[in-house]
Scaffold this motif. Structure first.
Motif, PDB file in Angstrom:
ATOM      1  N   GLN A 178       4.579  11.395   5.025  1.00 19.32           N
ATOM      2  CA  GLN A 178       4.425  12.838   4.892  1.00 19.32           C
ATOM      3  C   GLN A 178       3.981  13.464   6.207  1.00 19.32           C
ATOM      4  OE1 GLN A 178       1.818  13.645   1.559  1.00 19.32           O
ATOM      5  NE2 GLN A 178       3.110  12.485   0.131  1.00 19.32           N
TER       6      GLN A 178
ATOM      7  N   LYS B  76       0.615   4.191  -1.421  1.00 17.40           N
ATOM      8  CA  LYS B  76      -0.048   5.497  -1.267  1.00 17.40           C
ATOM      9  C   LYS B  76      -0.272   5.804   0.208  1.00 17.40           C
ATOM     10  CE  LYS B  76      -2.409   5.588  -5.752  1.00 17.40           C
ATOM     11  NZ  LYS B  76      -3.727   5.636  -6.450  1.00 17.40           N
ATOM     12  N   GLU B  77      -0.804   4.832   0.928  1.00 17.93           N
ATOM     13  CA  GLU B  77      -1.045   5.042   2.359  1.00 17.93           C
ATOM     14  C   GLU B  77       0.276   5.180   3.120  1.00 17.93           C
ATOM     15  OE1 GLU B  77      -4.789   3.338   0.740  1.00 17.93           O
ATOM     16  OE2 GLU B  77      -2.652   2.899   0.501  1.00 17.93           O
TER      17      GLU B  77
ATOM     18  N   LYS C 217      -9.524  11.996   2.114  1.00 20.35           N
ATOM     19  CA  LYS C 217      -9.148  11.720   0.718  1.00 20.35           C
ATOM     20  C   LYS C 217     -10.380  11.720  -0.181  1.00 20.35           C
ATOM     21  CE  LYS C 217      -6.218   8.926  -0.804  1.00 20.35           C
ATOM     22  NZ  LYS C 217      -5.477   7.693  -1.174  1.00 20.35           N
TER      23      LYS C 217
ATOM     24  N   HIS D  17       0.844  -1.200   0.000  1.00 20.82           N
ATOM     25  CA  HIS D  17       0.000   0.000   0.000  1.00 20.82           C
ATOM     26  C   HIS D  17       0.878   1.248   0.000  1.00 20.82           C
ATOM     27  CE1 HIS D  17      -3.317  -2.702   0.781  1.00 20.82           C
ATOM     28  NE2 HIS D  17      -2.730  -3.128   1.886  1.00 20.82           N
TER      29      HIS D  17
ATOM     30  N   SER E  29       2.969   6.465   1.921  1.00 19.69           N
ATOM     31  CA  SER E  29       3.441   7.818   1.603  1.00 19.69           C
ATOM     32  C   SER E  29       2.738   8.858   2.472  1.00 19.69           C
ATOM     33  CB  SER E  29       3.214   8.125   0.125  1.00 19.69           C
ATOM     34  OG  SER E  29       3.595   9.447  -0.187  1.00 19.69           O
ATOM     35  N   ILE E  30       1.434   8.679   2.677  1.00 16.03           N
ATOM     36  CA  ILE E  30       0.691   9.591   3.554  1.00 16.03           C
ATOM     37  C   ILE E  30       1.261   9.555   4.966  1.00 16.03           C
ATOM     38  CG2 ILE E  30      -1.550   9.969   4.681  1.00 16.03           C
ATOM     39  CD1 ILE E  30      -2.867   8.958   2.078  1.00 16.03           C
TER      40      ILE E  30
END
Length: 382
Positions: free
Chosen positions: A306, A299-300, A382, A297, A302-303
Motif C-alpha cells: 500500500q 498483513k505487513e 498500528k 506475514h 499488504s502495508i
C-alpha cells in the motif's frame, strides 16, 4: 499531528537523501576497498570491516545493544588461502578469480602431473588427489571444513580444449576457531522502548583467494550494510516511539553463522521484536524488490504494498515464501516476524571478482530508504 509530520518529512527528504546516496557510494567504496580485502579471513579483512561499522555506530550516536561494546564476539572454523595461488594448465598460467578458483574446502598442494578425464567436465589425477572441473561461470564461497583433496574450477574460456597437464602451488591454512563478531547497536525508543524494530544485514564477504586476489562484495553485501548505516544515522538523529535496533552479522557467507549465534545468544529479548527487516544485495532494483516471508506475514506485506502503491517508489514488489537464504531465517525459526528484502534486475555479478563498487548502480537506494522509513512508521502507528 502524525500525518503532518509525515508530510513534512516527505517535503524535506529530497536534499537529505541526495546527501545519503553520496555517502552511500563512499561507504560502498570503502567496504569494497583493497584494505578490507573482501571482508573475510585473511589480511584482517573482516576485523577492519567490523571496526569501520563500530566507528560509524559510535559517530552517529547509537548505543551498544549490550554492555560497553558494539561487538558480539563468536568463533567458527574456516579454511583460508592466504598465500601462493598458482595454477598452470596445458602450459598456460591462469589468473586467480578470472580463469580459475580453488574449491574452498581444498588442502594446499604443490604438484605437477596429468589429468585423466572422468566425465565431460571433470578431470583428475587420483594419485595426487587433484581434481579440475570446467565451469561456465566461476563463483566462490568460504568453507568451514577442510577436505583431503585439492580442487580447481576452470573457466571454460580460459583454455583451449580439455585440461591435460597441470602445475599447481596452492597454500592454505585451516583455522579451527576464527574470531569474528556481530556488530549490534540501538536507538532507544521515546515512548515504547520495550517494543523493538530491527534492521539487519551481513557485512562479511568471501575475503581473499591467495595473496593477490580478493572478492569486493559490493552488492553482496556492502549495499545492505550501507543502507543499514544510512538508516542508523537517520534514526539516531530522529528517535522514534519504538526502539530501533541494528545488527550487522559476520559469518553469513559461511552458513548464516552470525545470525544463528545471535538468536542462540540474544542481546535483547527476541519476544520484544515487533518486526525485523533483513537486507542483502540491495544495490540494484530496476525490476523491483523481492520480499521473502511475504506469505507468512500477509498483513505487513499488504502495508508495504500500500505504501509503495501510494508513493510509487518501486516498479514491483514480488512475494516469496519462507526460505533459508539469508540472516532472517533463524529469527523466523524463533517466531520473530521478519522480512528478507533484496532488489532485482541490473548487474548479475555474484560471488565473483566482478562485484565491484564502480559497477554497482544503487538504482533504488533512495526509494528503499524512504519505503523503509514509511513502513517502520506504519508499524509503530498500528
Amino acid at each position: 499531528m502524525k500525518k503532518y509530520l509525515l508530510i513534512l518529512f516527505l517535503f524535506v527528504a529530497g536534499p537529505v537523501l541526495s546527501q545519503n546516496i553520496h555517502n552511500t557510494r563512499k561507504m560502498v567504496k570503502e567496504l569494497t576497498s583493497k584494505a578490507m580485502w573482501g571482508r573475510g579471513y585473511t589480511n584482517n579483512g573482516m576485523d577492519k570491516a567490523a571496526d569501520f561499522i563500530s566507528s560509524a555506530f559510535k559517530s552517529y550516536g547509537l548505543s551498544p545493544m549490550s554492555g560497553a561494546d558494539f561487538k558480539q564476539p563468536f568463533s567458527y572454523p574456516v579454511n583460508t588461502f592466504p598465500g601462493k595461488m598458482r595454477v598452470t594448465i596445458n602450459g598456460k598460467k591462469l589468473s586467480p578469480g578470472k580463469d580459475f578458483i580453488v574449491m574452498p574446502q581444498s588442502i594446499g598442494k604443490i604438484a605437477k602431473g596429468k589429468f585423466e578425464q572422468k566425465d565431460s567436465i571433470t578431470f583428475a589425477d587420483t594419485s595426487q588427489r587433484v581434481v579440475a572441473v570446467l565451469k561456465d561461470k566461476l563463483t566462490w564461497s568460504p568453507a568451514i571444513l577442510q577436505d583431503d583433496f585439492t580442487g580447481i574450477q576452470i573457466n571454460k574460456k580460459a583454455i583451449k580444449g580439455y585440461p591435460i597437464n597441470f602445475e599447481i602451488n596452492i597454500e592454505n591454512s585451516f583455522i579451527p576457531e576464527f574470531n569474528a563478531a556481530n556488530i549490534c547497536g540501538i536507538v532507544k525508543g521515546t515512548e515504547k522502548p520495550d517494543s523493538v524494530l530491527v534492521i539487519t544485514a551481513h557485512y562479511d564477504h568471501l575475503g581473499g583467494m591467495g595473496s593477490k586476489t580478493y572478492f569486493p562484495g559490493a552488492n553482496d553485501n556492502a549495499s545492505g550494510i550501507s543502507l543499514l548505516l544510512s538508516l542508523a544515522k537517520y534514526y539516531a538523529a530522529n528517535p522514534q516511539p519504538y526502539t530501533i535496533a541494528f545488527i550487522c552479522f559476520a559469518g553469513e557467507e559461511a552458513g548464516l553463522l552470525g545470525s544463528k549465534y545471535f538468536t542462540e545468544h540474544p542481546l535483547l529479548p527476541l519476544e520484544k521484536i515487533r518486526f525485523l527487516i533483513n537486507v542483502d544485495m540491495v544495490g540494484t532494483g530496476q525490476t523491483g524488490i523481492t520480499v521473502v516471508n511475504a506469505t507468512i506475514h500477509p498483513k505487513e506485506f499488504s502495508i508495504l504494498n500500500q505504501l509503495n502503491d501510494n508513493k510509487k517508489y518501486l516498479v514491483k514488489i514480488n512475494s516469496r515464501g519462507k526460505a533459508a537464504n539469508s540472516d532472517h531465517y533463524f529469527f523466523t525459526e524463533k517466531n520473530v516476524p521478519a522480512f528478507f528484502i533484496y532488489t532485482t534486475g541490473g548487474i548479475d555479478a555474484y560471488h565473483d571478482i566482478y562485484d565491484r563498487a564502480k559497477t554497482l548502480p544503487l538504482t533504488e537506494y533512495q526509494d528503499l530508504f524512504k519505503l523503509f522509513v514509511d513502513f517502520n512508521a506504519a508499524l509503530m502507528n498500528k
